[in-house]
Design a protein around this motif. Sequence first.
Motif, PDB file in Angstrom:
ATOM      1  N   UNK A 197      43.581  40.633  40.728  1.00  9.61           N
ATOM      2  CA  UNK A 197      42.468  40.425  40.465  1.00  9.61           C
ATOM      3  C   UNK A 197      41.739  41.543  39.673  1.00  9.61           C
ATOM      4  N   UNK A 198      42.688  42.336  39.866  1.00  7.38           N
ATOM      5  CA  UNK A 198      42.024  44.094  39.141  1.00  7.38           C
ATOM      6  C   UNK A 198      42.608  43.653  37.969  1.00  7.38           C
ATOM      7  N   UNK A 199      43.201  43.094  37.893  1.00  3.53           N
ATOM      8  CA  UNK A 199      44.069  43.069  36.096  1.00  3.53           C
ATOM      9  C   UNK A 199      43.425  41.960  35.481  1.00  3.53           C
ATOM     10  N   UNK A 200      42.942  40.573  36.361  1.00  5.87           N
ATOM     11  CA  UNK A 200      42.114  39.652  35.799  1.00  5.87           C
ATOM     12  C   UNK A 200      40.763  40.553  35.083  1.00  5.87           C
ATOM     13  N   UNK A 201      40.304  41.555  36.122  1.00  4.19           N
ATOM     14  CA  UNK A 201      38.784  42.257  35.621  1.00  4.19           C
ATOM     15  C   UNK A 201      38.937  43.419  34.786  1.00  4.19           C
ATOM     16  N   UNK A 202      40.422  43.900  34.456  1.00  7.34           N
ATOM     17  CA  UNK A 202      40.132  45.116  33.456  1.00  7.34           C
ATOM     18  C   UNK A 202      40.547  44.044  32.329  1.00  7.34           C
ATOM     19  N   UNK A 203      41.142  43.028  31.960  1.00  6.98           N
ATOM     20  CA  UNK A 203      41.684  41.836  30.975  1.00  6.98           C
ATOM     21  C   UNK A 203      40.357  41.792  30.229  1.00  6.98           C
ATOM     22  N   UNK A 204      39.686  41.314  31.212  1.00  4.61           N
ATOM     23  CA  UNK A 204      37.963  40.364  30.748  1.00  4.61           C
ATOM     24  C   UNK A 204      36.914  41.553  30.183  1.00  4.61           C
ATOM     25  N   UNK A 205      37.420  42.596  31.030  1.00  7.94           N
ATOM     26  CA  UNK A 205      36.800  43.647  30.517  1.00  7.94           C
ATOM     27  C   UNK A 205      37.012  44.329  28.491  1.00  7.94           C
ATOM     28  N   UNK A 206      38.595  44.457  28.773  1.00 11.15           N
ATOM     29  CA  UNK A 206      38.644  45.001  27.324  1.00 11.15           C
ATOM     30  C   UNK A 206      38.115  43.541  26.198  1.00 11.15           C
ATOM     31  N   UNK A 207      38.891  42.268  27.058  1.00  7.91           N
ATOM     32  CA  UNK A 207      38.964  40.957  25.832  1.00  7.91           C
ATOM     33  C   UNK A 207      37.016  40.671  25.443  1.00  7.91           C
ATOM     34  N   UNK A 208      36.288  41.499  26.362  1.00  8.08           N
ATOM     35  CA  UNK A 208      34.223  41.153  26.132  1.00  8.08           C
ATOM     36  C   UNK A 208      34.400  42.103  24.919  1.00  8.08           C
ATOM     37  N   UNK A 209      35.617  43.221  24.998  1.00  2.00           N
ATOM     38  CA  UNK A 209      34.849  44.636  24.418  1.00  2.00           C
ATOM     39  C   UNK A 209      35.782  44.602  22.246  1.00  2.00           C
ATOM     40  N   UNK A 210      36.242  43.485  22.358  1.00  2.00           N
ATOM     41  CA  UNK A 210      36.582  43.026  21.429  1.00  2.00           C
ATOM     42  C   UNK A 210      35.896  42.443  20.741  1.00  2.00           C
ATOM     43  N   UNK A 211      34.692  41.492  21.700  1.00  2.00           N
ATOM     44  CA  UNK A 211      33.716  40.491  20.827  1.00  2.00           C
ATOM     45  C   UNK A 211      32.675  41.365  20.747  1.00  2.00           C
ATOM     46  N   UNK A 212      32.142  41.537  19.185  1.00  2.00           N
ATOM     47  CA  UNK A 212      30.730  42.536  19.363  1.00  2.00           C
ATOM     48  C   UNK A 212      29.796  41.976  19.739  1.00  2.00           C
ATOM     49  N   UNK A 213      29.859  40.455  19.358  1.00  2.00           N
ATOM     50  CA  UNK A 213      28.224  40.205  20.716  1.00  2.00           C
ATOM     51  C   UNK A 213      28.510  39.988  21.912  1.00  2.00           C
ATOM     52  N   UNK A 214      29.693  40.236  22.519  1.00  2.00           N
ATOM     53  CA  UNK A 214      30.060  40.458  23.932  1.00  2.00           C
ATOM     54  C   UNK A 214      29.684  41.988  24.271  1.00  2.00           C
ATOM     55  N   UNK A 215      30.375  42.208  23.604  1.00  2.00           N
ATOM     56  CA  UNK A 215      29.931  44.561  23.707  1.00  2.00           C
ATOM     57  C   UNK A 215      28.439  44.231  23.862  1.00  2.00           C
TER      58      UNK A 215
END
Length: 430
Positions: free
Chosen positions: A335-353
């Motif tokens: 679950x930690x890995x999922x949460x961390x990956x979600x944060x990193x992936x969203x940071x790669x999208x300008x709109x999400x960030x």
Amino acid sequence: MGVEVSRLSNGLTVATETLPSIESVALGAWVKSGARNEREDEHGMAHLLEHMAFKGTRRRSAFQIASEIENVGGEINAATSVETTSFYARVLSNDVPLAVDILADILQESEFDPEELEREQNVILQEIGAAHDTPDDVVFDHFTETAFRHQTIGRSILGTPETVQSFTSRQLHDFMERQYGAERMVMVAAGDVKHDEFVREVEKKLGSFRSKAENAAPQYAQYVGGDFRENRDLMDAQIVLGFEGRAYHVRDFYASQVLSMILGGGMSSRLFQEVREKRGLCYSVYAFHWGFSDTGIFGVHAATGQNDIAELVPVIVRELQRAGEAIAQEELDRARAQYRAGLIMSAESPASRASQIARQLLLFGRPIPKEELMERLGALTIERLTDLSSRLFSTRPTLAAVGPIGTLAPYEAVLDTLPGIEVAARKLAV
């Protein structure tokens, strides 16, 4: 470079984050005003206002708003949530001044023309009708209405046909003037953007925007819980079972987010494996946790055939109770890995960030560094999650069901499967 934050003299917060290798910019205005800020007779007004924002200003017609942004290959949109409203655009970096100008025009010069208003009211009536014809939308509307009965936080964002049709241009202007003040707004840009240049553009266009909004804080939310059922002639049944969750600011918020992933955050989650893979009781099941500024709600959604309803809910309840007994280290790590990956992936999208930064500024008054979030995740322990589970699933449940639900157990029978609930919490809501 991280997030840079400035504050204009009128109280408007301006933030940027430069993202390497990105040639576009996502930018927008986020207002700390949403559906729960409406008065009793304003149900649906925040959403209607969001729609009307693109229907013309003193300087631009509705067509000009759309064409000017699309002439440079950009896009513009808006969204309404329970606690915020946002107006945002995506453009190439050279066109940021144009996007700022259009957004500022919308916020300050919208006319809410009566003819445009009538057309948009008809559009929203169709949207309400479409939502009513979509069972998984209907069940969530009734779920929140039951969880927070007779409170604005529990009402549908869309409003009702009666309320939407009753609104006038004058009411929209009054609502905007009462709700929208610079001290309750943030302007955020993420991508190929320079902070000082963006601040100058925002200062030029919004530096004179009114500082304060007159509106009082929304009514403090109180989770109630209870039971809602609607028998419909459908192929499947939509069921949501929920409990009182945690607000953004409380200690257990991130633990609740991680717990929802352990229970129903993917194909390896407990609910998916037990309910769908092993027992075949439904074709869709997942858990979620919604946080608000003063409360939250934890729930499980499942879609199933009528022959499996009777067995489905007890199995879900048992899986929730098991989380209070034991959680494996492997589950927590995943679950930690999922949460961390979600944060990193969203940071790669300008709109999400941009959206994430805006949300943090409105809720916490500052951007939260990724490292701080990782530290909070790293501090979670199995003991803390099992303790949270035992407390979370001892609150009065909210059960909403739509479809062929004749075999669904009575609400009192569901309560009987939750022995941790206090006797007082077993009384049905009036």
